[in-house]
Write an enzyme that holds these catalytic residues in place. Structure first.
Site, PDB file in Angstrom:
ATOM      1  N   GLY A 149       0.523  -1.539   0.286  1.00 12.33           N
ATOM      2  CA  GLY A 149       0.291   0.211  -0.038  1.00 12.33           C
ATOM      3  C   GLY A 149       0.353   1.564  -0.518  1.00 12.33           C
ATOM      4  CB  CYS A 151     -26.390  -9.687 -17.855  1.00 13.85           C
ATOM      5  SG  CYS A 151     -25.325  -9.714 -19.799  1.00 13.85           S
ATOM      6  CB  CYS A 181     -24.178 -14.189 -19.842  1.00 14.24           C
ATOM      7  SG  CYS A 181     -23.940 -12.748 -18.955  1.00 14.24           S
ATOM      8  CB  CYS A 188     -21.163  -8.722 -18.265  1.00 17.76           C
ATOM      9  SG  CYS A 188     -22.545 -10.070 -17.777  1.00 17.76           S
ATOM     10  CB  CYS A 237     -20.620 -11.148 -21.074  1.00 18.27           C
ATOM     11  SG  CYS A 237     -21.921 -10.818 -21.088  1.00 18.27           S
TER      12      CYS A 237
END
Lengths: 253, 251, 286
Positions: C35, C244, C247, C269, C275
């Site tokens: 970080g 979606c 899909c 998606c 997808c």
């Protein structure tokens, strides 16, 4: 031990206890005070020289002498408001003698909180603080609970004939006599072992003078040592056990 | 030891000008100490040195026995957001102007680890009340506040974490006289309620008399007189103190 | 791959070996201090800042001949940015490229984390426009550095406080700040807050490159990554409440499409590979 601690009085020491501590609640030893005015070419004004004053618990001593002799200066020296040129001011505090002239600021504050009270001629007004609060503050500073302190303050103000409707107001707009009574209530409320009174009845009517005389008598019975300046000779004769002469100094260079 | 903060032998020169010339000072818990003197007398420099914001050229500042200037920045910052507080003369230096009043008060709580929004907001509300700001204004920005309100907000923001020692640099400096009185009284009451130790720099003698238990008079980097506030003001010994007191009381 | 497949005149991976070594040193430091933003000598690249120069330099420094590279932009493999970066690496390294998340060893991404779970051994390289999570709150760079050094992050919570006070909830929907390994505050790059939970204890190595700002940081595998929040306002990743249209997925992050002049909306998606890996909805006609 804790069970002994609990017995500690918050009210002034009873006379027998005070007597056990020593003969004097407050005494001065060779106290002298000059003022040096640096802004006026360093001129020195001697005001007090070799003052030896001792006051026992339960005793009331009135300072006497012509005006300008230094009575108020002596009072201020006793309270530590003025420093001393030489000599000492011994105050019996917390089981020992403290020299107000040389004690550090924190110790003087502790002595003023627990032992030494001062009623000046004029009330120094704190903006926005209500009268009852002003009187209760020194009690709360000594650890008395808020409700008890406020109740005690109200009772004392009432006794000094200050009507309850004024208790919630700041005293800034009060008359001179009313302000003096607020000041008196604040001075008498905590029951200090030593109390300094500078003209406590100057602007009071006869009825209120009698209340003050009664308060002084009660304080004496409770063992308070009192030093006062009383222009009103009638009041003085009613409360003072003896006079202490403050003689004017001959002007010196 | 009972002292909260002690300083010894502080020296700091700016070129030939002595801002601090062998200054010593101590402050105990619950004690309010005023540092007075004219502009340029070194009083603000002293405050900054005591608060660890500026190192002295000589001398030591100890807080709870630890050397403030030797402790490293992380420790000093931790002190600044826990045990200490600093109230600036200009509230804009002590506030975040783009953060709401509530966020300003809450920041120190969050820095200290508070992670409950509801509690933070409740505490901020309580503090706004204590400094006499309408809690309905909790989401307003400081720029919408008057100067006196901003200063009160800064005080709330500083005191919310109950510091032990607060440094105040001319807290009533830029305010109208009527506003000053209210602020002084508020500070007086809060300090007494919370038992705070306060080091306050001011050139306002009346403010010092109202707030301070003890007083230091500074001139040209030196402490020329110190002691009980009412004794210093009513029975000044040093020529400079006499001048300072007489010029103020004459006004 | 043979050397011959690399564009003539270029070193493998475009960057010279000294630059790669410098960037790898920065990466090692970044991995060692999760970080923490490590400064590095960002190079001029053959595309402008803001097009992923930080991510490209990181990828160029770690890529080897046997790697398989996937590049996505907003989750899609077929957008201009993704296509051109993929082509760039193909020309300067000759490595295999793929659109399948599972097949890739290195995935360079802009603004998304793939829906498919990543595994150990994979590396996710983020393109980062602004690495400093505090920069909108504290404009002084020296001060933000000090705040990181002292973990003095009260100010970040002030921002969250302000959001909740004003809008009733945290309004940050992307680039939502996280605390890494309980120590450093980090910008996850402008991924949707929806993706934030995927960063936590991810088996893959996560590397972040900011070209213009010249900073690199990292999250080693299995490291704790926590989105900032309040106890009584816990972090809640947002997602459009829809499926979606291609899909039918209800668990993926969706892009919103306006499909006609009357403002009719479709959701698809954002992750094209995810997808495509799912069976299409049978009844496509609405």
């Amino acid at each position: 031990m804790s069970h002994q601690e609990q017995g500690r009085p918050t009210q002034p020491a009873a006379p027998d206890r005070a007597a056990a501590l020593g003969p004097h609640a407050i005494r001065t030893e060779g106290l002298s005070k000059d003022f040096t005015l640096h802004l006026q070419g360093g001129i020195r004004i001697p005001v007090l020289r070799g003052v030896d004053l001792a006051v026992a618990p339960g005793e009331c001593v009135a300072l006497a002498g012509p005006s300008g002799a230094g009575k108020s200066t002596l009072m201020r020296c006793l309270y530590g408001n003025y420093g001393a040129g030489s000599g000492h001011v011994w105050v019996r505090h917390d089981g020992r003698e403290v020299d107000i002239t040389s004690a550090d600021a924190r110790e003087v504050r502790a002595v003023r909180r627990d032992t030494l009270g001062y009623v000046s001629q004029f009330l120094r007004v704190i903006p926005r603080v209500a009268t009852q609060q002003i009187v209760a503050e020194p009690l709360m500073a000594r650890g008395v609970g808020r409700e008890e302190a406020m109740a005690h303050a109200a009772a004392l103000l009432k006794r000094l004939n200050l009507p309850a409707k004024l208790h919630g107001l700041p005293p800034a707009t009060f008359s001179g006599g009313e302000q003096q009574r607020v000041n008196l209530a604040r001075g008498f409320a905590p029951g200090y072992p030593v109390l300094l009174l500078d003209e406590p009845t100057a602007s009071l009517d006869a009825a209120n003078r009698d209340v003050v005389v009664a308060l002084i008598a009660e304080a004496k019975r409770a063992g308070t040592a009192i030093i006062g300046i009383f222009h009103d000779t009638e009041v003085r004769d009613r409360v003072a056990d003896r006079l202490f002469e403050v003689a004017p100094m001959q002007d010196a260079a | 030891m009972s002292e909260l903060l002690t300083a010894e032998g502080l020296h700091l020169h700016f070129g030939k000008v002595a801002a601090l010339d062998d200054v010593a000072l101590e402050i105990h818990p619950g004690e309010v100490v005023a540092i007075v003197g004219e502009s340029g007398s070194g009083k603000t420099t002293l405050l900054r040195v005591l608060a660890g914001l500026m190192p002295p050229q000589q001398g030591q500042v100890l807080y709870a026995g630890e050397d403030v200037h030797a402790m490293g920045e992380a420790a000093r910052r931790r002190l600044m957001r826990s045990d200490w507080g600093f109230v600036h003369q200009n509230p804009r230096d002590g506030l975040r102007l783009r953060v709401s009043a509530g966020g300003n008060v809450g920041e120190r709580l969050m820095a200290a680890g508070a992670r409950h929004y509801g509690n933070i907001r409740a505490e901020a509300t309580e503090w706004l009340k204590r400094v006499e700001i309408d809690p309905a204004r909790i989401d307003d920005m400081p720029l919408q506040f008057s100067g006196g309100m901003q200063q009160r907000l800064q005080i709330a923001r500083t005191l919310v974490t109950r510091p032990k020692l607060v440094f105040m640099d001319e807290p009533t400096g830029g305010l109208d006289v009527s506003v000053q009185a209210r602020l002084l009284d508020l500070i007086r009451a809060l300090v007494a309620d919370l038992g705070l130790a306060v080091l306050i720099v001011t050139h306002d003698i009346a403010a010092a008399r109202l707030l301070a238990h003890r007083m230091l008079v500074m001139r040209r980097g030196q402490v020329v007189e110190q002691g009980l506030t009412d004794r210093v003001l009513d029975d000044p010994q040093h020529p400079y103190t006499q001048l300072l007191v007489s010029s103020v009381l004459a006004a | 791959m043979t050397e011959a497949s690399i564009e003539a005149g270029y070193n493998f991976g475009y960057l010279d070996e000294n630059t790669k070594r410098m960037i790898r040193r920065a990466l090692l430091k970044a991995v060692a201090v999760p970080g923490y933003q490590v400064p590095f000598g960002s190079r001029e690249m053959p595309l402008p800042y803001g097009w992923g120069t930080g991510g490209i330099q990181v990828t160029a420094s770690i890529i080897g001949a046997d790697d398989t590279l996937k590049v996505i932009d907003q989750g899609a493999d077929d957008t201009t940015n993704a296509v051109s970066i993929r082509r760039f690496f193909n020309r300067v390294t000759g490595v295999a490229t793929t659109e399948h998340t599972a097949a890739a060893t290195i995935i360079q991404t802009r603004h998304r984390v793939p829906e498919a779970k990543l595994r150990e051994g994979q590396v996710l390289v983020y393109q980062v426009p602004m690495p400093e999570p505090l920069f909108r709150l504290e404009p002084r760079v020296a001060e933000t550095k000090r705040m990181h050094a002292l973990a003095d992050y009260g100010l970040m919570h002030v921002k969250l406080y302000e959001d909740i006070a004003r809008h009733g909830a945290a309004t940050t929907s992307y680039n939502y700040p996280v605390l890494v390994n309980q120590r450093y505050l980090m910008s996850p790059s402008p991924i949707p807050a929806f993706d934030n939970p995927k960063l936590d204890r991810m088996p893959a190595l996560q590397l972040f490159g900011a070209g213009r700002e010249k900073r690199i940081y990292a999250v080693p595998p299995w490291t704790e990554v926590k989105s900032l929040d309040f106890e009584d306002h816990p972090f809640q990743p947002a997602r459009a409440d829809a499926a979606c249209v291609i899909c039918g997925a209800r668990d993926s992050y969706l892009d919103e499409l306006i499909v006609d002049d009357s403002g009719k909306r479709h959701f698809v998606c954002s992750d094209t590979d995810y997808c495509a890996s799912r069976p299409p909805v049978q009844d496509a006609a609405a």
